[in-house]
Write an enzyme that holds these catalytic residues in place. Structure first.
Site, PDB file in Angstrom:
ATOM      1  N   ASN A  66      52.902  22.221 -61.749  1.00 28.71           N
ATOM      2  CA  ASN A  66      52.325  23.382 -61.085  1.00 28.71           C
ATOM      3  C   ASN A  66      52.396  24.575 -62.016  1.00 28.71           C
ATOM      4  O   ASN A  66      53.302  24.694 -62.843  1.00 28.71           O
ATOM      5  CB  ASN A  66      53.064  23.685 -59.772  1.00 28.71           C
ATOM      6  CG  ASN A  66      54.290  24.539 -59.987  1.00 28.71           C
ATOM      7  OD1 ASN A  66      54.193  25.765 -60.137  1.00 28.71           O
ATOM      8  ND2 ASN A  66      55.450  23.915 -60.035  1.00 28.71           N
ATOM      9  N   ALA A  67      51.413  25.447 -61.862  1.00 28.57           N
ATOM     10  CA  ALA A  67      51.414  26.735 -62.569  1.00 28.57           C
ATOM     11  C   ALA A  67      50.817  27.758 -61.619  1.00 28.57           C
ATOM     12  O   ALA A  67      49.662  28.156 -61.737  1.00 28.57           O
ATOM     13  CB  ALA A  67      50.608  26.650 -63.855  1.00 28.57           C
ATOM     14  N   ILE A  68      51.621  28.120 -60.621  1.00 28.11           N
ATOM     15  CA  ILE A  68      51.142  29.046 -59.590  1.00 28.11           C
ATOM     16  C   ILE A  68      51.154  30.468 -60.149  1.00 28.11           C
ATOM     17  O   ILE A  68      50.297  31.281 -59.827  1.00 28.11           O
ATOM     18  CB  ILE A  68      52.030  28.962 -58.316  1.00 28.11           C
ATOM     19  CG1 ILE A  68      52.191  27.511 -57.859  1.00 28.11           C
ATOM     20  CG2 ILE A  68      51.477  29.832 -57.206  1.00 28.11           C
ATOM     21  CD1 ILE A  68      50.921  26.782 -57.528  1.00 28.11           C
ATOM     22  N   LEU A  70      53.857  32.704 -59.935  1.00 24.25           N
ATOM     23  CA  LEU A  70      54.645  33.652 -59.124  1.00 24.25           C
ATOM     24  C   LEU A  70      53.795  34.487 -58.167  1.00 24.25           C
ATOM     25  O   LEU A  70      54.084  35.663 -57.925  1.00 24.25           O
ATOM     26  CB  LEU A  70      55.473  34.579 -60.030  1.00 24.25           C
ATOM     27  CG  LEU A  70      56.442  33.911 -61.005  1.00 24.25           C
ATOM     28  CD1 LEU A  70      57.236  34.985 -61.755  1.00 24.25           C
ATOM     29  CD2 LEU A  70      57.409  32.983 -60.293  1.00 24.25           C
ATOM     30  N   CYS A 127      61.270  30.372 -64.792  1.00 22.49           N
ATOM     31  CA  CYS A 127      59.889  30.032 -64.441  1.00 22.49           C
ATOM     32  C   CYS A 127      59.080  29.803 -65.710  1.00 22.49           C
ATOM     33  O   CYS A 127      58.988  30.695 -66.561  1.00 22.49           O
ATOM     34  CB  CYS A 127      59.230  31.136 -63.628  1.00 22.49           C
ATOM     35  SG  CYS A 127      57.496  30.761 -63.281  1.00 22.49           S
ATOM     36  N   LYS A 163      69.308  30.378 -61.280  1.00 25.17           N
ATOM     37  CA  LYS A 163      68.586  29.097 -61.360  1.00 25.17           C
ATOM     38  C   LYS A 163      68.324  28.752 -62.820  1.00 25.17           C
ATOM     39  O   LYS A 163      67.620  29.474 -63.529  1.00 25.17           O
ATOM     40  CB  LYS A 163      67.269  29.179 -60.590  1.00 25.17           C
ATOM     41  CG  LYS A 163      66.547  27.826 -60.489  1.00 25.17           C
ATOM     42  CD  LYS A 163      65.438  27.889 -59.459  1.00 25.17           C
ATOM     43  CE  LYS A 163      64.817  26.527 -59.222  1.00 25.17           C
ATOM     44  NZ  LYS A 163      63.798  26.576 -58.154  1.00 25.17           N
ATOM     45  N   THR A 191      61.781  23.389 -63.064  1.00 25.49           N
ATOM     46  CA  THR A 191      60.847  22.390 -63.610  1.00 25.49           C
ATOM     47  C   THR A 191      60.865  22.387 -65.140  1.00 25.49           C
ATOM     48  O   THR A 191      61.324  23.324 -65.776  1.00 25.49           O
ATOM     49  CB  THR A 191      59.422  22.719 -63.162  1.00 25.49           C
ATOM     50  OG1 THR A 191      59.114  24.058 -63.571  1.00 25.49           O
ATOM     51  CG2 THR A 191      59.271  22.611 -61.655  1.00 25.49           C
TER      52      THR A 191
END
Lengths: 304, 320
Positions: A66-68, A70, A127, A163, A191
């Site tokens: 995924n590469a939303i 943020l 991220c 995280k 990830t």
């Protein structure tokens, strides 16, 4: 089956992971959210973010990228529109915080530190899908120390969880840096930065070119990293680990607990089965009964 | 949006369906009928045209290798983790059960597995999801503009218009690159060169249908949107009483939106995006939309805010 997590007493050991459970109302249609131990919001930034262009996801063998980017409504609207609902949850609510500069993180935490109904913060220093900030902090020991200390000071007594990214040579070094700078808990793993190529167009499938790999494909690496951080950093310091990475069922979750996690988070599995977290909790209870384990805490780090 | 068409109160869930039938209707096109009983029957009773379901095909076996076309043999080896979204072509509400029909095109590891589903098999289905087509008051003419597989939700809409909106006359325009790419039951050798002939999927509701193929192998030679433009020139319905419903490749939706805007006709587009969850949590299926009253744009989610949007909202891109 309640479980202690740092200073918190949680109703269960299964959480939903950031960015995979919306703002809580969506999954609530499929399961009893009050059974969750913890709930972590999607990343919240100071200003609203539109996120990346599409395609934002692509399926891979036993996983997905995924590469939303943020995408979120920004901290002000978050406080106005989402916190009232989140504050009613029985689960411990953690706000995942992201930004470009340390000051951005601090500003978000400042605005939320006094807000009731929020148990703590998860610092997103890992991220892979934004150009600045994010993973840069999680891969540089000095920066990680600096941002963790600044966040801790702003958190005003609320719990601070950092995280960690798996995209480093020595995850324990990062874990130690975070704990020494004031982290109350660690969550891992985020990830892996990854790429899928469309051989017809000769382009990466994702508009962002790269994305974060999640799902069962990363689970054995995640279990290893949790075990390593538990043995080398967390155990002696009494720091709880929230273990995650490809957990799909109760057996997966128990692997993480045995490896050293105090609680586990479910992410990608919720996309396939929205009620995964509760189903996993039931499975862990059955495992405990079968093994004669009275409390989930007895499983943490019980790897022989 | 009107009371009888609102999605509020509809309860979505992760249900189990039973396969009633699964048959091939063309080179790569299949129709799957799913029966929902009990709680699921109730949940799907109000499933509206344009809404969709998420199907978990991961557990179905692959067809034998010799039955897999060479072009799909690499993709066939891929493991399926995520569900796949489908709209219904038809909904049959019975006393104790609700039956939904899915049209699918075999393109990858999940749809290859779906071809192995047999009557009686159980399959996990999340739904009803998203927002369907809306029928504003005062409309008398509806144009259903189909691009290839985009026919699926429009067939369900045709049924809804025929039964519940008798005041509306609907005409169908179906386009594809070639005759073979038209996902209809009619045998290809039967498809005439004539412009107006009946697609049984729509003629059963008394709707006239027109075919357009990019290469002229059937019907109108050219884009389906040009065929719609020609029809509008010849029939000139009152714009305010007319509405276009369309689903298909994004480039076609963009052309249709432009034509509708020029003619001042309302237009609802059903968008398609890569999805993971289908319920609004993964944020994958972003559709760029205009922010009302500004030059700004924002991303809305195809699964939760759509998949049906007012065409004036959408900033069309290069997706297909």
């Amino acid at each position: 089956m309640s479980v202690g997590f740092g200073g918190l007493r949680l109703g269960g050991c299964v959480w939903t992971a950031s960015g995979t459970c919306g703002y809580a109302d969506e999954l609530g249609e499929f399961m009893d959210m009050d059974r969750l131990g913890g709930f972590i919001t999607k990343s919240i930034t100071l200003e609203p973010r539109k996120g990346n262009a599409t395609p934002r996801i692509v399926e891979t063998d036993s996983g997905m990228l995924n590469a939303i980017g943020l995408a979120n409504i920004g901290v002000e609207r978050f406080i106005e529109e989402k916190v009232p609902l989140l504050a009613k949850m029985k689960a411990a609510v953690f706000v995942n915080v992201a930004g470009r500069e340390i000051d951005d993180y601090v500003a978000v935490i400042d605005l939320l530190a006094g807000v009731e109904g929020i148990a703590g913060f998860e610092l997103n220093v890992s991220c892979p899908n934004v150009k600045r900030g994010g993973i840069t902090f999680g891969t540089d020991v000095g920066l990680l120390r600096e941002i963790t200390a600044a966040a801790k000071a702003a958190a005003a007594g609320k719990m601070l969880m950092v995280k960690l990214t798996p995209s480093v040579t020595n995850v324990s070094e990062m874990a130690a840096a975070a704990v020494e700078a004031g982290a109350d808990a660690l969550s891992l793993i985020n990830t892996f930065t990854a790429m899928v190529v469309d051989i017809e167009t000769r382009r990466p499938v994702l508009a962002n070119r790269t994305g974060g790999l999640s799902g069962p494909a990363i689970k054995p690496i995640a279990v290893y990293m949790v075990n390593r951080v538990y043995n080398e950093v967390a155990k002696e310091r009494g720091i709880p680990i929230l273990g995650m990475g490809g957990i799909r069922n109760a057996s997966d979750a128990v692997e993480f607990l045995l490896a050293g996690a105090t609680a586990v988070a479910v992410g990608t599995a919720s996309f396939v089965r929205p009620a995964s977290a509760v189903r996993i909790m039931d499975g862990i209870e059955r495992y405990c009964e079968r093994m004669g384990v009275g409390a989930v805490a007895e499983l943490t780090g019980a790897l022989l | 949006m009107y009371m009888d068409e609102m999605d509020v109160g509809q309860r979505k869930g992760d249900f189990s369906a039973v396969v009633a039938s699964n048959r091939r209707i063309g080179d790569t096109f299949w129709k799957l009928r799913l029966e929902f009983g009990g709680e699921a029957a109730d949940a799907f009773r109000t499933f509206r045209p344009g809404q969709f379901v998420q199907i978990d095909a991961a557990g179905a076996p692959l067809p034998p290798l010799e039955q897999i076309p060479e072009t799909l043999q690499d993709t066939a080896e891929r493991q399926v983790m995520l569900r796949r979204p489908f709209s219904f072509t038809d909904l049959d509400v019975q006393k104790r059960k609700t039956v939904g029909e899915i049209l699918y095109c075999v393109v990858g590891p999940a749809t290859l597995r779906m071809t192995m589903l047999r009557p009686g098999d159980g399959i996990a289905v999340i739904g009803p999801l998203g927002n369907g087509f809306r029928v504003p008051e005062g409309k008398r003419t509806a144009l259903l503009v189909v691009g290839g597989m985009g026919t699926a939700p429009l067939q369900h809409l045709a049924r809804h218009l025929a039964y519940d909106h008798k005041e509306i006359d609907a005409t169908v325009f179906a386009g594809a690159r070639t005759t073979r790419a038209l996902p209809f039951e009619r045998r290809q050798d039967e498809i005439s060169q004539g412009l107006g002939f009946a697609l049984p999927e729509f003629s059963r509701y008394g709707m006239e249908s027109f075919i357009a193929t990019d290469n002229g192998t059937a019907g109108f030679h050219g884009f389906v949107t040009d065929c719609v433009g020609k029809w509008l020139d010849e029939n000139h319905p009152k714009p305010e009483n007319t509405i276009v419903y369309t689903c298909g490749p994004e480039v076609m939706l963009a052309a249709m939106a432009k034509l509708a805007a020029e003619r001042r006709i309302d237009c609802q587009v059903s968008m398609e995006r890569r999805m993971a969850c289908g319920i609004g949590v993964c944020q994958s299926c972003a559709v760029e939309c205009r922010v009302p009253g500004s030059n700004e744009t924002m991303y809305r989610m195809c699964c939760k805010d759509g998949p049906v949007f007012d065409s004036r909202e959408v900033v069309f891109g290069e997706h297909n």
